[in-house]
Design an enzyme around this catalytic site. Structure first.
Site, PDB file in Angstrom:
ATOM      1  N   ASN A 120       6.719  -1.595   0.982  1.00 23.76           N
ATOM      2  CA  ASN A 120       6.244  -2.292  -0.384  1.00 23.76           C
ATOM      3  C   ASN A 120       7.381  -2.831  -1.179  1.00 23.76           C
ATOM      4  O   ASN A 120       7.140  -3.611  -1.904  1.00 23.76           O
ATOM      5  CB  ASN A 120       5.551  -1.289  -1.023  1.00 23.76           C
ATOM      6  CG  ASN A 120       4.196  -1.128  -0.494  1.00 23.76           C
ATOM      7  OD1 ASN A 120       3.524   0.108  -0.890  1.00 23.76           O
ATOM      8  ND2 ASN A 120       3.583  -1.689   0.096  1.00 23.76           N
ATOM      9  N   ASP A 169      -5.674   1.451  -0.335  1.00 29.49           N
ATOM     10  CA  ASP A 169      -5.501   0.163  -0.143  1.00 29.49           C
ATOM     11  C   ASP A 169      -6.740  -0.605  -0.814  1.00 29.49           C
ATOM     12  O   ASP A 169      -7.837  -0.248  -0.874  1.00 29.49           O
ATOM     13  CB  ASP A 169      -5.582  -0.130   1.439  1.00 29.49           C
ATOM     14  CG  ASP A 169      -4.968  -1.458   1.808  1.00 29.49           C
ATOM     15  OD1 ASP A 169      -4.380  -2.095   0.892  1.00 29.49           O
ATOM     16  OD2 ASP A 169      -5.158  -1.743   2.896  1.00 29.49           O
TER      17      ASP A 169
HETATM   18  C1  FPP Z   1      -2.508  -1.142  -1.825  1.00 30.94           C
HETATM   19  O1  FPP Z   1      -3.172  -1.914  -2.181  1.00 30.94           O
HETATM   20  C2  FPP Z   1      -1.949  -0.314  -2.753  1.00 30.94           C
HETATM   21  C3  FPP Z   1      -0.617  -0.178  -2.988  1.00 30.94           C
HETATM   22  C4  FPP Z   1       0.558  -0.703  -2.412  1.00 30.94           C
HETATM   23  C5  FPP Z   1      -0.042   0.929  -3.936  1.00 30.94           C
HETATM   24  C6  FPP Z   1      -1.063   2.078  -4.247  1.00 30.94           C
HETATM   25  C7  FPP Z   1      -0.539   2.419  -5.986  1.00 30.94           C
HETATM   26  C8  FPP Z   1      -1.683   2.815  -6.605  1.00 30.94           C
HETATM   27  C9  FPP Z   1      -3.128   3.216  -6.452  1.00 30.94           C
HETATM   28  C10 FPP Z   1      -1.331   2.969  -8.329  1.00 30.94           C
HETATM   29  C11 FPP Z   1      -0.171   3.976  -8.469  1.00 30.94           C
HETATM   30  C12 FPP Z   1      -0.847   5.268  -8.027  1.00 30.94           C
HETATM   31  C13 FPP Z   1      -0.518   6.596  -8.704  1.00 30.94           C
HETATM   32  C14 FPP Z   1      -0.844   7.777  -8.329  1.00 30.94           C
HETATM   33  C15 FPP Z   1       0.235   6.422  -9.927  1.00 30.94           C
HETATM   34  P1  FPP Z   1      -2.749  -3.612  -1.897  1.00 30.94           P
HETATM   35  O2  FPP Z   1      -2.213  -4.075  -3.076  1.00 30.94           O
HETATM   36  O3  FPP Z   1      -2.216  -3.759  -0.672  1.00 30.94           O
HETATM   37  O4  FPP Z   1      -4.191  -4.311  -1.969  1.00 30.94           O
HETATM   38  P2  FPP Z   1      -4.650  -5.643  -1.099  1.00 30.94           P
HETATM   39  O5  FPP Z   1      -4.442  -5.189   0.521  1.00 30.94           O
HETATM   40  O6  FPP Z   1      -5.760  -5.523  -1.363  1.00 30.94           O
HETATM   41  O7  FPP Z   1      -3.655  -6.761  -1.694  1.00 30.94           O
END
Ligand code: FPP
Length: 246
Positions: free
Chosen positions: A66, A18
């Site tokens: 998501n 996250d």
């Molecule tokens: C949360 O950060 C992260 C996600 C919803 C996606 C996780 C995906 C990746 C790390 C990239 C893809 C991974 C692979 C292995 C190909 P957020 O967007 O919720 O962050 P925030 O809470 O700061 O807005």
């Protein structure tokens, strides 16, 4: 990492990656740049876990919730996923990493589904580490599909046990996570592995996921090694070697 931790490493690590969005915002970049940096962090942590001899690593890459994000952000995440499957499969094969998807794979767009299935097939004989990517995953939906599977197999109420239900989860046959890590300072499970994490040690760090590197992982492993896991037993019972039980 401290050598004394070697015997106290978790067999299964699960991670809620996250903070990509905040990482990007802090730099005046679009959220998609945060996800790209997050994917790079994931690559590095996969390698590090393999190097340390971790048996199972589960990464929460896309939750069923998501889908509520802006279309452009979802598209960027799916491009990263396609890129990951294409670019990382040869390396995974070489390092003996088996890719597995947990979640509703059939709900993903066709190109991603096809690429992931191909990568899973290609790495199916790898046995150094199992990498679970949780995609289109939600723990409640997982439990519901497991119950449906059990009922469809003709199980009677008295046949329903932790073992029979556990076998119908996406993680059937795998050990439960010993350590659950969540980056970015949030302290909740967000519908991730609710059944499997019943006895997991929880580790929350304020570090945003794109900054989570081998040194951050070492800190989490040190914290894990210092915890006394009791599985509901008293300290004395554990000292007398009564095993784990629950
Ligand atoms: C949360 O950060 C992260 C996600 C919803 C996606 C996780 C995906 C990746 C790390 C990239 C893809 C991974 C692979 C292995 C190909 P957020 O967007 O919720 O962050 P925030 O809470 O700061 O807005």
């Amino acid at each position: 990492m401290d050598q004394s931790l070697t015997g106290k490493l978790p067999g299964h690590i699960a991670i809620i990656m996250d903070g990509n969005g905040r990482w990007a915002k802090n730099r005046g970049l679009p959220r998609t740049a945060g996800h790209r940096a997050g994917a790079n962090a994931a690559r590095a942590i996969i390698s590090e876990c393999r190097r340390l001899g971790i048996g199972v690593l589960t990464l929460y890459a896309f939750s069923s919730e998501n889908w509520n994000r802006p279309k452009m952000e979802i598209a960027a995440l799916f491009r990263l996923l396609l890129d990951f499957a294409a670019r990382e499969t040869p390396g995974m094969l070489e390092k003996g990493i088996r890719l597995n998807v947990i979640g509703d794979l059939d709900g993903l767009p066709l190109p991603q589904r096809a690429a992931l299935k191909k990568s899973m097939e290609t790495t199916s004989r790898c046995d150094s580490m199992l990498l679970n990517l949780a995609l289109n995953y939600g723990a409640r939906a997982e439990i519901i599909q497991a119950v449906k599977k059990l009922m469809a197999s003709g199980s009677r109420p008295e046949d329903v046990t932790e073992t029979s239900l556990g076998a119908c989860l996406y993680t059937g046959g795998m050990p439960d996570p010993d350590l659950l890590i969540r980056a970015s300072g949030e302290q909740r499970l967000s519908n991730f592995m609710l059944y499997q994490c019943a006895y997991s040690e929880l580790y929350f760090t304020p570090t945003l996921w794109p900054d989570f590197d081998a040194a951050e992982l070492a800190k989490a492993l040190e914290a894990y090694a210092s915890r006394e896991r009791r599985f509901g037993k008293t300290g004395e019972q554990l000292a007398q070697g009564e095993g784990h039980g629950r």
